[in-house]
Write a protein that holds these residues in place. Structure first.
Motif, PDB file in Angstrom:
ATOM      1  N   HIS B  22       0.815  -1.213   0.000  1.00 57.11           N
ATOM      2  CA  HIS B  22       0.000   0.000   0.000  1.00 57.11           C
ATOM      3  C   HIS B  22       0.844   1.255   0.000  1.00 57.11           C
ATOM      4  N   PHE B  23       1.929   1.207   0.723  1.00 57.40           N
ATOM      5  CA  PHE B  23       2.843   2.345   0.657  1.00 57.40           C
ATOM      6  C   PHE B  23       4.224   1.946   1.154  1.00 57.40           C
ATOM      7  N   VAL B  24       5.185   2.745   0.766  1.00 54.81           N
ATOM      8  CA  VAL B  24       6.561   2.523   1.207  1.00 54.81           C
ATOM      9  C   VAL B  24       7.000   3.789   1.927  1.00 54.81           C
ATOM     10  N   LEU B  25       7.608   3.624   3.081  1.00 49.89           N
ATOM     11  CA  LEU B  25       8.094   4.786   3.822  1.00 49.89           C
ATOM     12  C   LEU B  25       9.540   4.564   4.207  1.00 49.89           C
ATOM     13  N   LEU B  26      10.292   5.629   4.147  1.00 50.45           N
ATOM     14  CA  LEU B  26      11.635   5.606   4.726  1.00 50.45           C
ATOM     15  C   LEU B  26      11.668   6.675   5.807  1.00 50.45           C
ATOM     16  N   ILE B  27      11.917   6.255   7.021  1.00 47.60           N
ATOM     17  CA  ILE B  27      11.912   7.196   8.141  1.00 47.60           C
ATOM     18  C   ILE B  27      13.238   7.076   8.859  1.00 47.60           C
ATOM     19  N   SER B  28      13.768   8.213   9.231  1.00 44.73           N
ATOM     20  CA  SER B  28      15.021   8.164   9.979  1.00 44.73           C
ATOM     21  C   SER B  28      14.705   7.935  11.450  1.00 44.73           C
ATOM     22  N   ARG B  29      15.742   7.659  12.215  1.00 42.71           N
ATOM     23  CA  ARG B  29      15.535   7.364  13.620  1.00 42.71           C
ATOM     24  C   ARG B  29      14.991   8.577  14.369  1.00 42.71           C
ATOM     25  N   GLN B  30      15.221   9.757  13.783  1.00 40.86           N
ATOM     26  CA  GLN B  30      14.690  10.972  14.396  1.00 40.86           C
ATOM     27  C   GLN B  30      13.291  11.278  13.867  1.00 40.86           C
ATOM     28  N   ALA B  31      12.665  10.284  13.262  1.00 39.47           N
ATOM     29  CA  ALA B  31      11.315  10.425  12.725  1.00 39.47           C
ATOM     30  C   ALA B  31      11.249  11.415  11.572  1.00 39.47           C
ATOM     31  N   LYS B  32      12.375  11.643  10.892  1.00 37.20           N
ATOM     32  CA  LYS B  32      12.331  12.499   9.702  1.00 37.20           C
ATOM     33  C   LYS B  32      12.009  11.632   8.497  1.00 37.20           C
ATOM     34  N   VAL B  33      11.196  12.151   7.642  1.00 41.65           N
ATOM     35  CA  VAL B  33      10.777  11.375   6.484  1.00 41.65           C
ATOM     36  C   VAL B  33      11.838  11.477   5.402  1.00 41.65           C
ATOM     37  N   ARG B  34      12.221  10.350   4.869  1.00 40.48           N
ATOM     38  CA  ARG B  34      13.237  10.361   3.824  1.00 40.48           C
ATOM     39  C   ARG B  34      12.658  10.011   2.465  1.00 40.48           C
ATOM     40  N   LEU B  35      11.611   9.252   2.457  1.00 43.87           N
ATOM     41  CA  LEU B  35      10.977   8.895   1.183  1.00 43.87           C
ATOM     42  C   LEU B  35       9.575   8.369   1.478  1.00 43.87           C
ATOM     43  N   THR B  36       8.632   8.766   0.674  1.00 44.06           N
ATOM     44  CA  THR B  36       7.290   8.202   0.822  1.00 44.06           C
ATOM     45  C   THR B  36       6.751   7.890  -0.555  1.00 44.06           C
ATOM     46  N   LYS B  37       6.172   6.733  -0.675  1.00 45.77           N
ATOM     47  CA  LYS B  37       5.563   6.384  -1.952  1.00 45.77           C
ATOM     48  C   LYS B  37       4.230   5.724  -1.635  1.00 45.77           C
ATOM     49  N   TRP B  38       3.171   6.313  -2.138  1.00 45.87           N
ATOM     50  CA  TRP B  38       1.829   5.835  -1.798  1.00 45.87           C
ATOM     51  C   TRP B  38       1.231   5.146  -3.011  1.00 45.87           C
ATOM     52  N   TYR B  39       0.906   3.899  -2.858  1.00 49.55           N
ATOM     53  CA  TYR B  39       0.274   3.194  -3.966  1.00 49.55           C
ATOM     54  C   TYR B  39      -1.244   3.190  -3.831  1.00 49.55           C
ATOM     55  N   SER B  40      -1.725   3.289  -2.595  1.00 44.37           N
ATOM     56  CA  SER B  40      -3.163   3.468  -2.397  1.00 44.37           C
ATOM     57  C   SER B  40      -3.408   4.958  -2.249  1.00 44.37           C
ATOM     58  N   PRO B  41      -4.581   5.418  -2.621  1.00 48.32           N
ATOM     59  CA  PRO B  41      -4.834   6.856  -2.500  1.00 48.32           C
ATOM     60  C   PRO B  41      -4.974   7.298  -1.045  1.00 48.32           C
ATOM     61  N   TYR B  42      -4.145   8.217  -0.641  1.00 49.33           N
ATOM     62  CA  TYR B  42      -4.249   8.826   0.677  1.00 49.33           C
ATOM     63  C   TYR B  42      -4.211  10.333   0.469  1.00 49.33           C
ATOM     64  N   SER B  43      -5.046  11.048   1.186  1.00 50.34           N
ATOM     65  CA  SER B  43      -4.968  12.501   1.091  1.00 50.34           C
ATOM     66  C   SER B  43      -3.761  12.969   1.893  1.00 50.34           C
ATOM     67  N   GLN B  44      -3.394  14.214   1.651  1.00 49.18           N
ATOM     68  CA  GLN B  44      -2.214  14.755   2.339  1.00 49.18           C
ATOM     69  C   GLN B  44      -2.381  14.656   3.856  1.00 49.18           C
ATOM     70  N   LYS B  45      -3.602  14.869   4.303  1.00 47.39           N
ATOM     71  CA  LYS B  45      -3.876  14.827   5.733  1.00 47.39           C
ATOM     72  C   LYS B  45      -3.697  13.408   6.262  1.00 47.39           C
ATOM     73  N   GLU B  46      -4.238  12.464   5.517  1.00 48.45           N
ATOM     74  CA  GLU B  46      -4.119  11.072   5.931  1.00 48.45           C
ATOM     75  C   GLU B  46      -2.659  10.650   5.956  1.00 48.45           C
ATOM     76  N   ARG B  47      -1.928  11.118   4.967  1.00 45.69           N
ATOM     77  CA  ARG B  47      -0.508  10.752   4.919  1.00 45.69           C
ATOM     78  C   ARG B  47       0.206  11.210   6.172  1.00 45.69           C
ATOM     79  N   ALA B  48      -0.055  12.453   6.545  1.00 46.36           N
ATOM     80  CA  ALA B  48       0.618  12.980   7.741  1.00 46.36           C
ATOM     81  C   ALA B  48       0.247  12.138   8.948  1.00 46.36           C
ATOM     82  N   LYS B  49      -1.003  11.738   9.008  1.00 46.60           N
ATOM     83  CA  LYS B  49      -1.479  10.955  10.150  1.00 46.60           C
ATOM     84  C   LYS B  49      -0.794   9.590  10.175  1.00 46.60           C
ATOM     85  N   VAL B  50      -0.750   8.963   9.003  1.00 45.21           N
ATOM     86  CA  VAL B  50      -0.119   7.649   8.908  1.00 45.21           C
ATOM     87  C   VAL B  50       1.334   7.742   9.348  1.00 45.21           C
TER      88      VAL B  50
END
Lengths: 850, 180
Positions: B22-50
């Protein structure tokens, strides 16, 4: 290639990333990003910006959006960039639109034309980029616009293009099956593609198609088996090997397809046995990927027509998983076991010990919950619950059991039994709410209009409680439930005599002399049973032990118990008619109607005023006194249990207070209770009333009968509330007590893993445990297979897992906080690296710099 | 999440056609986002929540626990490489180990491409990481399991970039000369 700026980004870009990396707070990051957004807004819209700069701005925009900010102002620029002639810019444009846009975005329509053009391009890289965008962006409406080109590309000379065309077509099929239904044969054709990549890609749509209609593809069984055989025999190019396994991802996909095709089809299954067996034998169980295939094989075996040999092999593999040191494998082991148990329950017996070993790890327990559905997991849970001595985990697990039981109970009887077990093992740790829910459930039945079923439920509850209550050391909460149920329904079906039940209740009270709550429940239950007897016109013979118990209570230090005992005595002396009004049978579920305005007293008040009484002045009008009274009333509110109150009770509706004194004056002959309390109790039965007086008000209410009948509304039934309001108050009251006990328990929990371990180490005991547990499993499976199956069919298989997961999260998080911080270079299992002698990338990961 | 659930419902109506990933995330240990790829539709708000939910869940997980987290009816398979967490969200009944190996497959390809990759490479060249991911996963499915094929395609694209650059610089030179 260098890590910084190796790809020609400007200093500005590098600085942006660096400054964001160095941010100490989210606010700082937001500030930088907002500034960046402003810069990008002006630069992107400026006509003078050179194109190669635009590309970088777009990438910066991607970055901004990745950080969770709105970059929608720049979407149009991404779309524009896809139109660009320059391949470099075009590719960036496509990347940006696939990341920015969803398939239902308005801008899609502007891209379709470009995509159409690019799909015809001579440069296969352009075609690939366009196909990537097609997979992401083309929606149902735009499919027809690109479909012909995509189909044409299925025959493209470059395998990368063919592969992406297959995936795009698959996507179309997922979006709108109707639009490509005539092209499905293409997927079959691509199965024979020369390039393994294209063949692998074709497996994805075929998997979907077979999921929907397996029968239409039975002819492909032979082909799939052949392909799998060839893959396993390493006929594919070496480049598809992964950690020495030949094309494992393709193998897994094929196994998934075979599982679908062979499910419930003996003939097809027989064709697969050999190859699946071969693969299981060949699997390298030291590497992750080998185990992934092994797991897939087990899943496949469990859905094929059963084959004893394969089942045995699968069971072996499962036992290896369960005994593994890797938690991932144990997790999969339990999952695989739960699949296999469905077709061969005897496997559970073999592995019961291993499963119980796994259960020792709380987090694995959580996993196993999601794997073992309902009854299975509960049967696992109970012995486990006994073995833990840590209250915290016990509470956690008990509450999860309750949750599961509520959700998945196959029958009411089962639910009651399950709850009995929970209470037996962890009664004092269970939330008091659970006990009240159970009581309510027994009282209300399951909401169906089937009185017979409800009665049956109740009598089975009574029966089971009579059996259980003899056991020593039952938790208080459970005893309360037992007393309540026996009081309400002990004599309801006529199976047990009143004297038998009352004798039992006395035993309970006497056995728990220290527990006032239980005693209070017991005496109320006695009261109910006696009054049912009286109401039914039978002579009541109070057992000598009951008599002595009541006498003891009359002199109790607890005012609550005293009150109840007096009430009981009073009831014993009333006639049948009065008692029937006071304690109607089975009235717990009836709604209580309360005439809050006490309008039926208006006539009386009127009369009193006419006779010269002072009219009531609402508190709001008595503002001159407000200062003092406010102060006092606050104090009174807090200490309402102890002090008598002199001024009217400060409720928003002054009418109430106005009418209280007359009631007392006119109709109370019983113990005088401080009047404000009385009002509070009647009007707010939900607040936790002080224990000393909660029974009093209901008694007072009872005496209001006459008053009500003269002046009240005809519908108002004052008899019903007697038991119910009594009970609600009590329940609430005990809820608070129970909660505080729970808190203190969890506070004093002694972390004693050791003692738990000791228990598990004793193998004969464990074996007994296991035998009993799985004995129960198989028995219950045999007894009511239909109901449990029904459950599993009805329920979405994922929902209970999710539920478990939901509750699992905080638990595991809580456990973790006590762990030491993870090692920076704590990488995966050693097994992976040992099995991958080629290049181990982990070792080369550099330290984290920013 | 509503949209995803909706999708599942419509998909469920005609059989189970959910995506593998459904999606691929790369997160650093400091919770910084390094890469996000969404294959299912998520709104920007939902993405932030996820992202918030998952980083809270995964980053705090003890290292000895298994690499699978159950989350909202899905499973998230994650693996930590040095200071980066690679996460993929899959359906309940999918093969978790396979996903774990897909993550590793991606990491190996990244490693080969960047030459012993580190988080900095991914921070500064996140678009490259996207390009590579696009060659491995397409529409939430694994499209290519051969490292060589992926490398070949990415290599070809990079050549294109080099060509384009040369072209651009030569054109620039020509313009420069012409304007002299």
């Amino acid at each position: 290639m260098g890590s910084q700026g190796g790809f020609g980004q400007s200093k500005e870009f590098l600085d942006l990333i660096k400054s964001i990396g160095e941010c100490r707070s989210k606010a700082e990051e937001d500030r930088i990003v907002l500034r960046e957004i402003e810069t990008l807004k002006t630069r992107l819209s400026s006509p003078n910006t050179p194109k190669f700069k635009l590309k970088e701005y777009l990438i910066r925009l991607l970055y901004v959006e990745m950080l969770g900010h709105d970059a929608s102002f720049g979407y149009i620029h991404a779309v524009k960039m896809t139109h660009d002639e320059n391949l470099l810019l075009k590719r960036t444009g496509y990347l940006a639109v696939t990341l920015f846009l969803n398939e239902d975005h308005d801008l899609i329509i502007l891209i379709v034309n470009t995509i159409q053009k690019d799909l015809k391009s001579d440069n296969y890289l352009v075609v690939c980029a366009a196909l990537n965008a097609v997979c992401r962006l083309i929606n149902e409406e735009t499919i027809p616009a690109v479909l012909p080109q995509v189909v044409e590309l299925l025959g493209h000379q470059k395998e990368a293009v063919r592969k992406k065309a297959v995936m795009a077509l698959h996507r179309f099929y997922q979006r709108a099956p109707g639009s490509v239904s005539h092209l499905i044969s293409n997927f079959r054709k691509r199965l024979c593609d020369n390039d393994p990549g294209v063949m692998g890609a074709a497996l994805c749509p075929l998997f979907d198609l077979i999921t929907i209609d397996a029968d239409a593809y039975k002819d492909l069984v032979v082909s799939f088996v052949n392909i799998l055989k060839q893959v396993a025999e390493r006929r594919l190019p070496k480049s598809y090997d992964y950690h020495q396994m030949p094309a494992p991802f393709i193998q897994i996909k094929l196994l998934k397809i075979l599982a679908l095709l062979g499910s419930g089809d003996k003939k097809a299954s027989e064709q697969m046995y050999t190859i699946v067996g071969d693969i299981m034998r060949k699997c390298d169980s030291t590497s992750n990927i080998g185990n992934a295939i092994l797991y897939e094989c087990i899943c496949c075996v469990s859905s094929l027509h059963p084959n004893p040999k394969l089942l045995e092999a699968a069971a072996d593999a499962i036992s290896k998983f369960l005994k593994s040191d890797s938690h991932n494998l144990r997790y999969l082991g339990i999952d695989a076991l739960s699949r296999l148990i469905k077709i061969s329950p005897e496997i559970a017996e073999q592995h019961q010990l291993a499963v119980i070993d796994c259960l020792e790890f709380e987090y694995l327990f959580v996993c196993s919950f999601s794997c073992y559905k309902a009854s299975m997991s509960l049967n696992l849970a109970f012995p486990y619950m006994i073995s833990i001595s840590d209250n915290h985990y016990k509470t956690e697990i008990a509450s999860r059991c309750v949750e599961l039981a509520e959700q998945f109970a196959p029958s009411n009887q089962w639910f009651i039994q399950a709850m009995n077990k929970v209470f037996e093992h962890a009664g004092d740790l269970v939330n008091a709410k659970v006990a009240h829910n159970l009581m309510r459930l027994i009282a209300e039945g399951f909401g169906e209009d089937d009185d017979a079923a409800d009665t049956q439920l109740r009598s089975s509850a009574v029966e089971s409680y009579l059996q259980i209550m003899g056991e020593p050391k039952l938790p208080s909460a459970f005893l309360q439930v037992i007393c309540w149920v026996l009081g309400e329904y002990g004599t309801a079906d006529g199976k047990y005599s009143a004297s038998y039940i009352t004798g039992k209740l006395c035993d309970v009270a006497e056995a728990h002399l220290a527990d006032d709550t239980v005693k209070a429940y017991a005496i109320t239950a006695l009261m109910k049973i006696y009054s049912f007897e009286i109401a039914a016109g039978r002579a009541v013979d109070v057992l000598p032990e009951c008599q002595s118990l009541i006498e003891e209570m009359l002199a109790s230090h607890s005012t609550d118990l005293q009150q109840r005992a007096y009430e009981l005595q009073a009831i014993l002396n009333l006639d049948a008619h009065a008692v029937e009004k006071i304690m109607p049978m089975d009235s717990t579920c009836d709604d209580i109607e309360i005439d809050k305005s006490l309008s039926f007293l208006n006539g009386y008040v009127q009369q009193a005023v006419e006779n010269g009484a002072q009219p009531y002045i609402p508190e709001s009008e008595r503002s001159g006194m407000s200062n003092i009274s406010n102060f006092k009333s606050q104090e009174d509110h807090e200490s309402s249990t102890h002090a008598l109150r002199f001024e009217a009770y400060e409720l928003p509706k002054p009418v109430l207070s106005q009418n209280v004194p007359p009631i007392l004056a006119s109709s109370t002959e019983l113990v005088p209770v401080p009047e404000p309390l009385y009002v509070a109790d009647i009007l707010q039965p939900a607040t936790s009333a002080p224990s000393g007086s909660d029974a009093g008000p209901s008694e007072l209410r009872l005496r209001l009968d006459g008053v009500q009948r003269k002046w009240g509304k005809p519908t108002y039934s004052s008899a019903t509330p007697s038991t119910s309001s009594n009970d609600t108050v009590k329940i609430q009251n005990e809820a608070t007590q129970r909660d505080s006990v729970g808190i203190s328990n969890s506070k004093t929990r002694d972390v004693s893993y050791d003692s738990r371990k000791q228990q598990v180490e004793i193998s004969p005991e464990k074996q007994k445990l296991a035998a009993s547990l799985f004995g129960v499993v198989s028995k219950s499976d045999g007894r009511q297979p239909s109901s449990s199956q029904k459950i599993s069919k009805h329920q979405n298989p994922t929902s209970d897992k999710s539920r478990a997961a939901k509750t699992a999260a905080p638990d595991t998080a809580a456990v973790k906080t006590s762990q030491p911080p993870p090692d920076l270079l704590d990488l995966s299992e050693p097994s992976v690296s040992s099995s991958a002698p080629s290049v181990d990338p982990f070792k080369q990961w550099k330290a984290f710099l920013i | 999440m509503a949209s995803v659930l909706q999708q599942d419902v419509t998909v469920g109506a005609r059989g189970k056609l959910a995506l593998l990933i459904h999606f691929v995330l790369l997160i650093s240990r400091q919770a910084k986002v390094r890469l996000t790829k969404w294959y299912s539709p998520y709104s920007q708000k939902e993405r932030a929540k996820v992202l918030r939910e998952l980083s809270g869940m995964i980053l705090t997980r003890a290292p000895k626990l298994c690499n699978f987290v159950e989350w909202r009816g899905y499973k998230v398979v994650y693996k930590r490489y040095a200071s980066l967490y690679f996460c993929m969200c899959i359906n309940q009944d999918d093969n978790e180990l396979e996903i774990l190996e897909i993550i590793h497959h991606y990491v190996e390809i990244l490693d080969r491409y960047f030459g012993s990759v580190c988080e900095l490479d991914l921070i500064f060249n996140f678009h490259k990481a996207y390009y590579i991911l696009e060659e491995i996963l397409l529409a939430g499915e694994l499209q290519e399991s051969s490292k060589k094929s992926v490398a070949r395609l990415i290599g070809a694209q990079d050549c294109l970039v080099e060509d384009a650059k040369e072209q651009a610089s030569s054109i620039k030179n020509m313009i420069a000369q012409a304007t002299k």
